[in-house]
Design a protein around this motif. Structure first.
Motif, PDB file in Angstrom:
ATOM      1  N   ILE A  69       0.755  -1.147  -0.180  1.00  0.00           N
ATOM      2  CA  ILE A  69       0.072   0.193  -0.085  1.00  0.00           C
ATOM      3  C   ILE A  69       0.600   1.270   0.040  1.00  0.00           C
ATOM      4  O   ILE A  69       0.825   2.426  -0.630  1.00  0.00           O
ATOM      5  CB  ILE A  69      -0.984  -0.072   1.123  1.00  0.00           C
ATOM      6  CG1 ILE A  69      -2.108  -1.048   1.127  1.00  0.00           C
ATOM      7  CG2 ILE A  69      -1.632   1.339   1.309  1.00  0.00           C
ATOM      8  CD1 ILE A  69      -2.830  -1.378   2.277  1.00  0.00           C
ATOM      9  N   GLY A  70       1.870   1.167   0.681  1.00  0.00           N
ATOM     10  CA  GLY A  70       2.767   2.333   0.906  1.00  0.00           C
ATOM     11  C   GLY A  70       3.607   2.372  -0.227  1.00  0.00           C
ATOM     12  O   GLY A  70       4.067   3.487  -0.993  1.00  0.00           O
ATOM     13  N   VAL A 181     -20.950  -8.041  11.099  1.00  0.00           N
ATOM     14  CA  VAL A 181     -21.118  -6.734  11.346  1.00  0.00           C
ATOM     15  C   VAL A 181     -20.373  -6.040  10.354  1.00  0.00           C
ATOM     16  O   VAL A 181     -20.885  -5.022   9.680  1.00  0.00           O
ATOM     17  CB  VAL A 181     -20.942  -6.098  12.915  1.00  0.00           C
ATOM     18  CG1 VAL A 181     -21.008  -4.736  12.536  1.00  0.00           C
ATOM     19  CG2 VAL A 181     -22.007  -6.616  13.699  1.00  0.00           C
ATOM     20  N   PHE A 182     -18.871  -6.471  10.260  1.00  0.00           N
ATOM     21  CA  PHE A 182     -18.116  -5.942   9.307  1.00  0.00           C
ATOM     22  C   PHE A 182     -18.677  -6.166   7.876  1.00  0.00           C
ATOM     23  O   PHE A 182     -18.579  -5.155   7.043  1.00  0.00           O
ATOM     24  CB  PHE A 182     -16.688  -6.528   9.419  1.00  0.00           C
ATOM     25  CG  PHE A 182     -15.924  -5.795  10.669  1.00  0.00           C
ATOM     26  CD1 PHE A 182     -16.028  -4.502  10.875  1.00  0.00           C
ATOM     27  CD2 PHE A 182     -14.841  -6.491  11.345  1.00  0.00           C
ATOM     28  CE1 PHE A 182     -15.485  -3.983  11.967  1.00  0.00           C
ATOM     29  CE2 PHE A 182     -14.274  -6.063  12.078  1.00  0.00           C
ATOM     30  CZ  PHE A 182     -14.324  -4.797  12.681  1.00  0.00           C
ATOM     31  N   GLY A 183     -18.936  -7.396   7.754  1.00  0.00           N
ATOM     32  CA  GLY A 183     -19.559  -7.668   6.372  1.00  0.00           C
ATOM     33  C   GLY A 183     -20.600  -6.671   6.022  1.00  0.00           C
ATOM     34  O   GLY A 183     -20.888  -6.290   4.746  1.00  0.00           O
ATOM     35  N   VAL A 245      -5.594  -4.700   6.843  1.00  0.00           N
ATOM     36  CA  VAL A 245      -5.321  -4.327   5.568  1.00  0.00           C
ATOM     37  C   VAL A 245      -6.463  -3.972   5.011  1.00  0.00           C
ATOM     38  O   VAL A 245      -6.240  -2.755   4.348  1.00  0.00           O
ATOM     39  CB  VAL A 245      -4.688  -5.645   4.861  1.00  0.00           C
ATOM     40  CG1 VAL A 245      -4.889  -5.432   3.422  1.00  0.00           C
ATOM     41  CG2 VAL A 245      -3.812  -6.175   5.330  1.00  0.00           C
ATOM     42  N   ILE A 246      -7.645  -4.352   5.049  1.00  0.00           N
ATOM     43  CA  ILE A 246      -8.763  -3.793   4.721  1.00  0.00           C
ATOM     44  C   ILE A 246      -8.886  -2.082   4.794  1.00  0.00           C
ATOM     45  O   ILE A 246      -9.258  -1.361   3.841  1.00  0.00           O
ATOM     46  CB  ILE A 246     -10.087  -4.558   4.921  1.00  0.00           C
ATOM     47  CG1 ILE A 246      -9.791  -6.026   4.318  1.00  0.00           C
ATOM     48  CG2 ILE A 246     -11.244  -3.778   4.340  1.00  0.00           C
ATOM     49  CD1 ILE A 246      -9.481  -6.129   2.716  1.00  0.00           C
ATOM     50  N   VAL A 247      -8.731  -1.953   6.234  1.00  0.00           N
ATOM     51  CA  VAL A 247      -8.957  -0.612   6.631  1.00  0.00           C
ATOM     52  C   VAL A 247      -8.003   0.466   5.888  1.00  0.00           C
ATOM     53  O   VAL A 247      -8.313   1.440   5.408  1.00  0.00           O
ATOM     54  CB  VAL A 247      -8.830  -0.446   8.227  1.00  0.00           C
ATOM     55  CG1 VAL A 247      -8.956   0.687   8.710  1.00  0.00           C
ATOM     56  CG2 VAL A 247      -9.927  -1.134   8.859  1.00  0.00           C
ATOM     57  N   PHE A 252      -6.448   4.532   2.176  1.00  0.00           N
ATOM     58  CA  PHE A 252      -5.299   5.017   1.066  1.00  0.00           C
ATOM     59  C   PHE A 252      -5.998   4.881  -0.258  1.00  0.00           C
ATOM     60  O   PHE A 252      -5.580   5.810  -1.187  1.00  0.00           O
ATOM     61  CB  PHE A 252      -3.993   4.272   1.321  1.00  0.00           C
ATOM     62  CG  PHE A 252      -2.974   4.743   2.108  1.00  0.00           C
ATOM     63  CD1 PHE A 252      -2.288   5.595   2.020  1.00  0.00           C
ATOM     64  CD2 PHE A 252      -3.176   4.249   3.704  1.00  0.00           C
ATOM     65  CE1 PHE A 252      -1.357   6.066   3.174  1.00  0.00           C
ATOM     66  CE2 PHE A 252      -2.454   4.690   4.594  1.00  0.00           C
ATOM     67  CZ  PHE A 252      -1.449   5.679   4.217  1.00  0.00           C
ATOM     68  N   THR A 253      -6.822   4.155  -0.619  1.00  0.00           N
ATOM     69  CA  THR A 253      -7.527   4.405  -1.688  1.00  0.00           C
ATOM     70  C   THR A 253      -8.355   5.736  -1.973  1.00  0.00           C
ATOM     71  O   THR A 253      -8.400   6.510  -2.972  1.00  0.00           O
ATOM     72  CB  THR A 253      -8.740   3.260  -1.826  1.00  0.00           C
ATOM     73  OG1 THR A 253      -7.960   1.848  -2.031  1.00  0.00           O
ATOM     74  CG2 THR A 253      -9.336   3.276  -3.262  1.00  0.00           C
ATOM     75  N   PHE A 254      -9.159   6.160  -0.640  1.00  0.00           N
ATOM     76  CA  PHE A 254      -9.671   7.362  -0.428  1.00  0.00           C
ATOM     77  C   PHE A 254      -8.669   8.686  -0.684  1.00  0.00           C
ATOM     78  O   PHE A 254      -8.913   9.504  -1.369  1.00  0.00           O
ATOM     79  CB  PHE A 254     -10.481   7.434   0.817  1.00  0.00           C
ATOM     80  CG  PHE A 254     -11.097   8.867   0.677  1.00  0.00           C
ATOM     81  CD1 PHE A 254     -12.302   9.132   0.394  1.00  0.00           C
ATOM     82  CD2 PHE A 254     -10.348   9.880   1.522  1.00  0.00           C
ATOM     83  CE1 PHE A 254     -12.989  10.465   0.482  1.00  0.00           C
ATOM     84  CE2 PHE A 254     -11.104  11.039   1.583  1.00  0.00           C
ATOM     85  CZ  PHE A 254     -12.059  11.584   1.319  1.00  0.00           C
ATOM     86  N   ILE A 255      -7.416   8.425  -0.255  1.00  0.00           N
ATOM     87  CA  ILE A 255      -6.540   9.429  -0.429  1.00  0.00           C
ATOM     88  C   ILE A 255      -6.050   9.632  -1.691  1.00  0.00           C
ATOM     89  O   ILE A 255      -6.077  10.568  -2.321  1.00  0.00           O
ATOM     90  CB  ILE A 255      -5.293   9.163   0.768  1.00  0.00           C
ATOM     91  CG1 ILE A 255      -5.670   9.374   1.918  1.00  0.00           C
ATOM     92  CG2 ILE A 255      -4.165  10.128   0.211  1.00  0.00           C
ATOM     93  CD1 ILE A 255      -4.720   9.007   3.126  1.00  0.00           C
ATOM     94  N   SER A 256      -5.718   8.509  -2.400  1.00  0.00           N
ATOM     95  CA  SER A 256      -5.174   8.589  -3.816  1.00  0.00           C
ATOM     96  C   SER A 256      -6.200   8.940  -4.836  1.00  0.00           C
ATOM     97  O   SER A 256      -5.959   9.720  -5.816  1.00  0.00           O
ATOM     98  CB  SER A 256      -4.676   7.069  -4.121  1.00  0.00           C
ATOM     99  OG  SER A 256      -5.871   6.177  -4.166  1.00  0.00           O
ATOM    100  N   ARG A 257      -7.685   8.704  -4.581  1.00  0.00           N
ATOM    101  CA  ARG A 257      -8.508   9.065  -5.444  1.00  0.00           C
ATOM    102  C   ARG A 257      -9.434  10.210  -5.279  1.00  0.00           C
ATOM    103  O   ARG A 257      -9.647  11.094  -6.286  1.00  0.00           O
ATOM    104  CB  ARG A 257      -9.555   7.871  -5.681  1.00  0.00           C
ATOM    105  CG  ARG A 257      -9.090   6.556  -6.197  1.00  0.00           C
ATOM    106  CD  ARG A 257     -10.313   5.805  -6.372  1.00  0.00           C
ATOM    107  NE  ARG A 257      -9.888   4.318  -7.031  1.00  0.00           N
ATOM    108  CZ  ARG A 257     -10.826   3.331  -7.299  1.00  0.00           C
ATOM    109  NH1 ARG A 257     -11.971   3.466  -6.846  1.00  0.00           N
ATOM    110  NH2 ARG A 257     -10.422   2.162  -7.982  1.00  0.00           N
ATOM    111  N   ASN A 258      -9.374  10.674  -3.890  1.00  0.00           N
ATOM    112  CA  ASN A 258     -10.229  11.544  -3.717  1.00  0.00           C
ATOM    113  C   ASN A 258      -9.715  12.964  -2.890  1.00  0.00           C
ATOM    114  O   ASN A 258     -10.570  13.641  -2.418  1.00  0.00           O
ATOM    115  CB  ASN A 258     -11.546  11.085  -2.785  1.00  0.00           C
ATOM    116  CG  ASN A 258     -12.351   9.939  -3.418  1.00  0.00           C
ATOM    117  OD1 ASN A 258     -11.925   8.780  -3.360  1.00  0.00           O
ATOM    118  ND2 ASN A 258     -13.192  10.369  -4.469  1.00  0.00           N
TER     119      ASN A 258
END
Length: 392
Positions: A69-70, A181-183, A245-247, A252-258
């Motif tokens: 991810i990094g 709950v996570f699902g 990993v999911i969190v 970082f997906t939000f950071i990279s895209r938005n």
């Protein structure tokens, strides 16, 4: 209107008609390769797709995924970091020293480890960004320095065992109820994002995909999430490292895209000179990229040390190569400017699946190196070939 004009008009309408199922060659090739690996190993060994082995598989891929991810941000920015493996060993060793030798509690150990990772990232990023020393040289030197410091601070001895709360970071599981709950939360977030995207496209006058297509997308996502949670609950539950990993992937997906920062990192990797002329502070962005990457390396170190219940001298060795390979296999271009977090996670899963499957088959370790090296070369070849086809 003449027949020729009507024909041209109809053809233009066909060309303008949106394709709601765009075919991304790299993405589908990657997913197809992963499924092929799973089918092959399930045929060769009946335990490969068992809940126990899949749980171990997701646990094993966690450290590489966090590093990847990094590493995606670093490579997208047109840089490289060869030091993350040794940094995992060093920060993991420091965490074990504080926890075992000095009897620090878990929270202070975590904060100190993350702080050290961020500080090292700041130093490396400052030398690279503000003193124009190539990232390859700085991080190669860091790889050697950090490994040497690890040997010196620990006296080249294994440090164990960790306290139960510290060990839980890498060895605990999320219970059945919390897993569901996570699902459900994941499905709710996915539904919200799909509906928000539809609303945004409609607001600005863009074509909106048919509602049935949106429902089909959510159905596929829902089936994958429910199947995953059910499978993990069949064993002990979802491993906590994989939840991390999911969190982190979502953040970082939000950071990279938005975010402006994310878009600027892609712009720097795509064309640094154009980014500079656009007013982007390239030096500051590269500095921050290395701070984030090395902080994630410290998180990976905590997970690995806790999973092993010890800090060893070989911890993190060659992990930088696995992280880079996961990014490249996942579609990140070494030329910079292209790459996704999700792709890197799938790349890490491909690498972990190969290691896990070949271990179950009792193949000698040299085969793992040969196969992973071949896949890495193939992934880079596909990337270069795709770029050349686009230029034609």
């Amino acid at each position: 209107m003449s027949i020729n004009q009507e024909t041209v008009l109809s053809q233009s309408k066909i060309k303008q008609r949106p394709n709601w199922f765009k075919f991304d060659v790299r993405a589908y090739t990657m997913i197809g390769a992963l499924l092929s690996i799973w089918v092959l190993f399930s045929l060769l060994h009946d335990r490969f797709l068992s809940p126990t082995n899949l749980s171990n598989l997701f646990l094993q891929m966690s450290v590489t995924s966090i590093l990847a991810i990094g590493m995606v941000l670093v490579i997208v920015a047109g840089q490289i970091d060869l030091s993350v493996g040794s940094l995992v060993g060093l920060t993991g060793g420091i965490a074990a020293i504080l926890n075992v030798w000095y009897e620090w509690n878990t929270i202070p150990v975590i904060l100190a480890t993350l702080g050290i990772g961020a500080a090292i990232g700041f130093i490396q990023g400052w030398i690279i960004a503000y003193r124009a020393v190539p990232a390859f040289i700085v991080t190669l030197g860091g790889m050697l320095i950090f490994r040497g410091v690890l040997f010196g601070t620990t006296g080249s001895v294994t440090i164990a065992p960790l306290t139960p709360s510290m060990k839980a970071i890498g060895q605990s599981y999320v219970g059945d109820v919390i897993g569901w709950v996570f699902g459900i939360a994941a499905l709710a977030v996915a539904g919200y994002l799909v509906m928000r995207k539809r609303a945004a496209r409609a607001k600005f006058g863009f074509d909106v995909e048919p509602f049935a297509v949106s429902v089909l997308r959510l159905g596929v996502i829902g089936a994958l999430v429910i199947g995953f949670v059910y499978l993990m609950n069949s064993y002990k539950g979802i491993p906590v490292p994989f939840v991390m990993v999911i969190v982190l992937a979502l953040i970082f997906t939000f950071i990279s895209r938005n975010t402006t920062f994310g878009r600027q990192v892609y712009a720097i990797g795509g064309n640094a000179e154009a980014a500079r002329l656009s007013g982007i502070n390239i030096k500051r962005r590269i500095l921050l990229v290395f701070v984030l990457c090395n902080t994630l390396a410290a998180i990976a170190a905590l997970v690995l040390t806790a999973r092993l219940n010890a800090a060893t001298m070989s911890s993190g060795q060659n992990y930088e190569l696995d992280a880079i390979a996961a990014c490249v296999i996942g579609g990140t271009s070494l030329m910079g400017g292209t790459g996704t977090i999700v792709g890197a996670i799938i790349g890490a899963l491909v690498m972990a699946s190969l290691d896990n499957g070949m271990s179950l088959m009792n193949l000698e370790s040299f085969w793992q190196y040969i196969v992973k090296g071949g896949i890495l070369i193939l992934a880079v070849y596909v990337d270069i070939y795709t770029r050349q086809r686009k230029k034609v």
